[in-house]
Scaffold this active site. Structure first.
Site, mmCIF file in Angstrom:
data_model
loop_
_atom_site.group_PDB
_atom_site.id
_atom_site.type_symbol
_atom_site.label_atom_id
_atom_site.label_comp_id
_atom_site.label_asym_id
_atom_site.label_seq_id
_atom_site.Cartn_x
_atom_site.Cartn_y
_atom_site.Cartn_z
ATOM 1 N N GLU B 106 48.981 36.955 50.797
ATOM 2 C CA GLU B 106 47.440 37.840 51.373
ATOM 3 C C GLU B 106 46.118 37.423 51.312
ATOM 4 O O GLU B 106 45.594 37.003 49.936
ATOM 5 C CB GLU B 106 47.444 39.067 51.343
ATOM 6 C CG GLU B 106 47.170 39.881 51.955
ATOM 7 C CD GLU B 106 46.265 41.537 51.317
ATOM 8 O OE1 GLU B 106 46.640 41.934 50.368
ATOM 9 O OE2 GLU B 106 45.167 41.606 51.921
ATOM 10 N N ASP B 171 38.798 39.975 35.537
ATOM 11 C CA ASP B 171 37.811 40.088 34.993
ATOM 12 C C ASP B 171 36.695 40.565 34.696
ATOM 13 O O ASP B 171 36.397 41.391 33.516
ATOM 14 C CB ASP B 171 37.628 40.986 36.946
ATOM 15 C CG ASP B 171 36.248 41.424 37.881
ATOM 16 O OD1 ASP B 171 34.945 40.428 36.862
ATOM 17 O OD2 ASP B 171 35.900 41.692 37.855
ATOM 18 N N ASP B 173 32.306 40.973 33.994
ATOM 19 C CA ASP B 173 31.512 41.089 34.654
ATOM 20 C C ASP B 173 30.160 42.201 33.577
ATOM 21 O O ASP B 173 30.298 42.960 32.988
ATOM 22 C CB ASP B 173 31.309 42.524 35.498
ATOM 23 C CG ASP B 173 30.554 42.842 36.487
ATOM 24 O OD1 ASP B 173 29.148 42.300 36.385
ATOM 25 O OD2 ASP B 173 31.231 42.439 37.867
#
Lengths: 501, 504
Positions: B106, B171, B173
């Site tokens: 996807e 991830d 951040d």
């Protein structure tokens, strides 16, 4: 180009046995002899049983599973669960060890017990493989049952059982053991010395629980598991096999193109399993009377909201913002108490003071409408969005991360912050706070929350109990934030309205 | 715009009559969680003030060029001339011949008008490139490989399309560090606070390699204030969600929300992973937290530090000392803890407890703060490497973990600088100019390959993007090599496998 023989059979599909000798081959399906008390349910039963047995055995097992599930929803400790479940097991689904009978595994009584256990498991598999949700719950409850029984098994039989499973465990050699001794000691809690433990090297994927808790030494993808952690590995193995098998069963289910002897029983069974969960029913928490509007939330929050929602509300007012999971938890709760979609959007719009209309519309509005089932997929819209979260869901979800405010304060706050917050919301009784500390220490978050509820509604509860207008079931333990609200609201209304209730 | 080959974009529309219907953001299969997974990014995406100012692009008109200068034309030029489609394809396909690994993958495109297209998929690198050029998305994200082609999902009954594999992702951040960084807030970063990301890369990378045995870990700069890790080993890609959760739990040490008090609560003795991480982070704590950030300089932060220390008497004497000299630097304050503890004023103080508390503090202020949710779910979408961050114009380039210290996010090339570099190069090498100006037919999908008539200098090779793409290429080469070895092994084993006992 080499021309392939068109008739060549793929090696995987080639039958290894000469068709003439096939009748003498060892069959895969056979009568089981149940050498061990425990069963990992690899081979399905093939013998005949009566329809009555079929139904009765399944119902007996279902009772046990439902009780086990209920214990976990009520957050009971393993010891409490054990004392609760043991008599039930004895009654409905006894399973004795080989040592309990002089003739060992050959005793017909043991055989019958084990047969019942085996058959009932497979019957329920049929009943619970239809939907994803049922499969998950069935696997969870079965795993708990298996774990419970495994722990109670005696050591020798346990070993014999494990040996019969052919697991892929590689023992760690002495040389390697001394080499990494320090790491093994510091990563495995509660370990005294290395000598008396057998260590196994397995792929870490087999012991995810231990990895997640960081109670195991890992090196290059291998986990070094001490012998006594077998439980965790066996349980993981059990769950994995069961889940795989359920998946296969569900695919085979449509082919159970059967007359109407079994299907009604199976359907009936799977429906009965639903009752144990503290599901949210339509209208729960919704109260009649004056409609709830965006402007009345402030006041209601102060008076009637459970602590988790108060916490969200306070944070929202303080920061004029909540992060995603906080918004979701709060929105669903508000939906549950009967705030309409329009009012809910208005409420959030007013609450997010720092955002412009554009920002609000593009980043948050869709979310709210989705939660109400106004937009999104067909299923979402038909189901009127998500149901409000139950305590179990809120407690079980991942811990709030940095800057996040969702979750259950009893569980996710540090004790000092929790007590501080309780005092700020008006709970100052020393006795209550001491009780809360104790409950939280024992991880009984529900009890703590209910304790606070009872303390803050002391007078009203006393009154309804005295005049008999509320029965004991109306005052059962609260396991849903919306129930908390509804009960609190009704109690206050009742005391406000003079004698006409 | 000199670079945007406008006929190209018009052509593309005609070239693909069988182009899939455009879906809009009201996509029905979007689940709430998926859509807003990134919300904590988006919340602060457009800060009201700060060094990097951005206006929220308005919906109706085509977005005005942002201060970073990225408008749709530039975006298009970037995709046409620089974006390494072929390598991205090879990376996700794990080989040269197109397979399901790529075909059922996807992609989610964010278009210029902010519409969000999910469940896009492409059978080959060329079709992928064509569609990206046609749509010209401001960025796109990569999701899992599904059991069927994601474009066919509406023809299937519910629940039949299941995610089967995806890289294990992490991830980091910098907004999660707002309570401990003093230099910047929200979307802004500087070299000082980037140090936190560098530490995280070191710690996570080491743990993934040494403990879990993963080898193919791609670190990517997220374009503004964070970094992503893609663990591409076959074993990692096939992990089901609950195993992913186990890894995330293993790596997560700093826990708790704004009200949780102490955020690091770990058992003693320390797990080898934590011992090793502490060893890695010790110097960073001294240099970054105490030095560059000078975190405990403010009274408020100093108070927070005290709340993490175990002994009341010691805290009292520390507080008195610090109150008397308000500007005392963090390094001195940190040293004060030990020196005051040594004077033995407090009778209740246990040296071991103090040592443990200090270790916890070091971890709380330096240990990686992961967005664990991203790692736990296979279906989570993550921004693709090499796309442009629309806010800063910077390219999401790979970071070499062995050399993470020297990575400077502020010197990462922006799309504007890269296009300028091409011009510069072409001006200097007029021989190449003729070639480079030919509208790019075979496309950058053919980057680096030998095009008929001798090797042409690829556009990316003229720019400072080259080292990053070279790094990416060598990463893919190693990955594909292992993939091939794995396949051969399976094939060799194939005939040896005994027939199924069920068949007789």
């Amino acid at each position: 180009m080499i021309r392939q023989d068109a008739h060549r059979i793929d090696p995987k599909r080639r039958a290894v046995i000469d068709p003439k000798k096939r009748q003498f081959a060892t069959p895969t399906y056979k009568q089981q002899d149940y050498a061990h008390r425990l069963n990992i349910y690899e081979i399905p039963p093939t013998a005949e049983i009566t329809l009555e047995q079929f139904e009765q055995w399944a119902i007996d097992r279902l009772k046990i599973l439902a009780e086990i599930e209920a214990c976990s929803y009520r957050n009971k400790s393993p010891a409490e669960t054990e004392s609760y479940i043991t008599p039930l097991l004895q009654k409905f689904l006894p399973l004795s060890s080989n040592t309990s009978s002089p003739s060992g595994a050959a005793d017909p009584r043991l055989k019958n017990e084990r047969q019942k256990d085996h058959y009932s498991h497979f019957i329920l598999r049929l009943a619970f493989s239809a939907t994803e949700d049922l499969r998950r719950r069935f696997a969870r409850a079965e795993t708990m049952l298996f774990k419970f029984r495994f722990q109670k098994d005696d050591t020798r039989e346990k070993r014999a059982f494990i040996d019969s499973l052919n697991l892929d465990w590689e023992p760690v050699g002495d040389f390697e053991k001394t080499e990494i001794a320090k790491n093994l000691l510091s990563s495995t809690p509660g370990l005294r010395g290395l000598e008396d433990e057998t260590w196994y090297k397995v792929d870490w994927e087999k012991v995810p629980e231990l990895v997640e808790r960081r109670s195991i030494f890992l090196k290059k993808g291998k986990a070094y598991v001490p012998g006594r952690e077998q439980l965790s590995m066996i349980v993981a193995e059990f769950t994995a096999r069961l889940e795989r098998a359920l998946e296969l069963t569900s695919r085979a289910l449509p082919r159970l193109d059967e007359d109407d002897r079994l299907t009604p029983i199976l359907n009936h069974l799977s429906k009965n399993f639903g009752s144990a969960e503290s599901v949210y029913s339509e209208g729960e928490g919704y109260v009649d009377g004056s409609p709830i509007t965006a402007s009345s939330i402030d006041q209601l929050a102060q008076q009637h909201f459970p602590l988790c929602m108060k916490s969200l509300h306070v944070n929202l007012r303080k920061n004029n913002h909540l992060k995603h999971f906080g918004r979701l938890q709060y929105t669903l709760f508000l939906k549950g108490i009967g705030l309409s979609l329009e009012e809910c959007i208005l409420f959030w719009r007013q609450s997010f003071k720092g955002k412009t209309d554009d920002e609000f519309n593009s980043q948050y509005k869709y979310n709210i409408r989705h939660a109400y089932g106004e937009v999104g997929g067909d299923v979402n819209r038909r189901g009127k969005g998500y149901t409000p979260y139950s305590c179990q869901k809120i407690l079980g979800d991942s811990n709030p991360g940095i800057g996040q405010t969702h979750g259950c304060p009893y569980r996710h706050y540090s004790v000092d912050n929790l007590v501080g917050f309780l005092q700020a919301t008006g709970v100052s009784d020393k006795e209550v706070l001491r009780g809360v500390r104790e409950d939280v220490g024992k991880m009984r978050y529900h009890i703590a929350c209910n304790r606070v509820f009872e303390a803050t509604h002391k007078n009203e509860i006393k009154k309804v109990k005295e005049d008999g207008s509320w029965s004991q079931t109306d005052l059962d333990t609260i396991v849903h934030p919306n129930t908390y609200f509804k009960r609190s609201y009704l109690l206050k209304q009742m005391s406000k309205a003079p004698k006409d209730a | 715009m000199p670079h945007s080959v406008s006929p190209g974009s018009a052509q593309n529309d005609d070239e693909m009559p069988d182009a899939p219907p455009v879906e809009t953001s009201t996509e029905t299969n979007v689940r709430l969680e998926d859509m807003f997974n990134d919300d904590d990014d988006d919340d602060e995406e457009f800060p009201a003030s700060g060094d990097v100012k951005m206006e929220s692009p308005s919906k109706e008109e085509p977005p005005a060029p942002t201060p970073s200068g990225v408008d749709p034309d530039i975006m298009l030029a970037f995709y046409q001339r620089l974006f390494p489609f072929r390598y991205l394809f090879q990376w996700l396909n794990h080989g040269i011949v197109p397979t399901k690994d790529f075909g059922n993958r996807e992609f989610a495109l964010t278009l210029q008008n902010d519409a969000y297209l999910r469940y896009q998929s492409y059978p080959t690198a060329d079709l992928f490139r064509k569609d990206i050029l046609k749509m010209n998305p401001s960025r796109f994200e990569i999701g899992p490989v599904y059991s069927t082609n994601p474009r066919d999902r509406k023809t299937l009954r519910g629940g039949q399309m299941k995610p089967v594999s995806k890289e294990l992702v992490f991830d980091i951040d910098l907004t999660d560090y707002d309570d401990i960084r003093t230099c910047c807030v929200k979307a802004n970063i500087c070299a000082k606070c980037w140090a936190f990301v560098t530490m995280s890369i070191k710690v996570i990378d080491t743990a993934l390699r040494e403990d879990f045995g993963f080898e193919h870990i791609l670190w990517v700069y997220s374009g503004r204030r964070g970094a992503h890790a893609w663990v591409c080993d076959p074993r990692a890609r096939n992990l089901p969600d609950e195993r992913r959760r186990a890894i995330a739990g293993y790596l997560e040490i700093v826990r708790g929300g704004s009200q949780s008090g102490k955020k690091v609560n770990i058992k003693r003795p320390l797990h080898p992973h934590i011992v090793r991480s502490l060893e890695l982070l010790k110097h960073d704590f001294a240099r970054t937290t105490l030095g560059d950030q000078d975190t405990f300089e403010s009274a408020e932060q100093a108070e927070r530090l005290l709340s993490l220390l175990p002994d009341k008497t010691l805290n009292e004497s520390l507080r008195r000392k610090w109150d008397s000299s308000p500007d005392r630097a963090s390094t001195s304050k940190w040293a004060d803890i030990d020196s005051l503890a040594k004077t033995g004023k407090s009778s209740t103080l246990n040296p071991a407890t103090l040592r443990d508390a200090k270790q916890d503090i070091v971890l709380e202020y330096t240990y990686p703060r992961l967005d664990a949710e991203v790692s736990k779910k296979m279906i989570h979408l993550l921004k693709s490497p090499f796309v442009i961050h629309p806010g800063t114009g910077r390219i999401c380039v790979p970071i070499d973990p062995r050399n993470a210290e020297n990575f400077d996010p502020l010197s990462v090339p922006t799309v504007m600088s890269l296009l300028a570099e091409i011009d510069e190069y072409d001006a200097k090498h007029p021989a190449g100019t003729a070639e480079a100006d030919i509208p790019d037919v075979e496309g950058s999908a053919m980057n680096g390959s030998d095009i008929k008539g001798g090797r042409k200098v690829q556009d990316y090779e003229k720019t400072s993007l080259k080292p990053y793409i070279d790094f990416f290429r060598s990463f893919i080469a190693a990955l594909i090599k292992e993939e091939r070895a794995g396949k051969r092994e399976r094939d060799d084993n194939g005939p040896a496998v005994k027939a199924d006992p069920m068949e007789f």
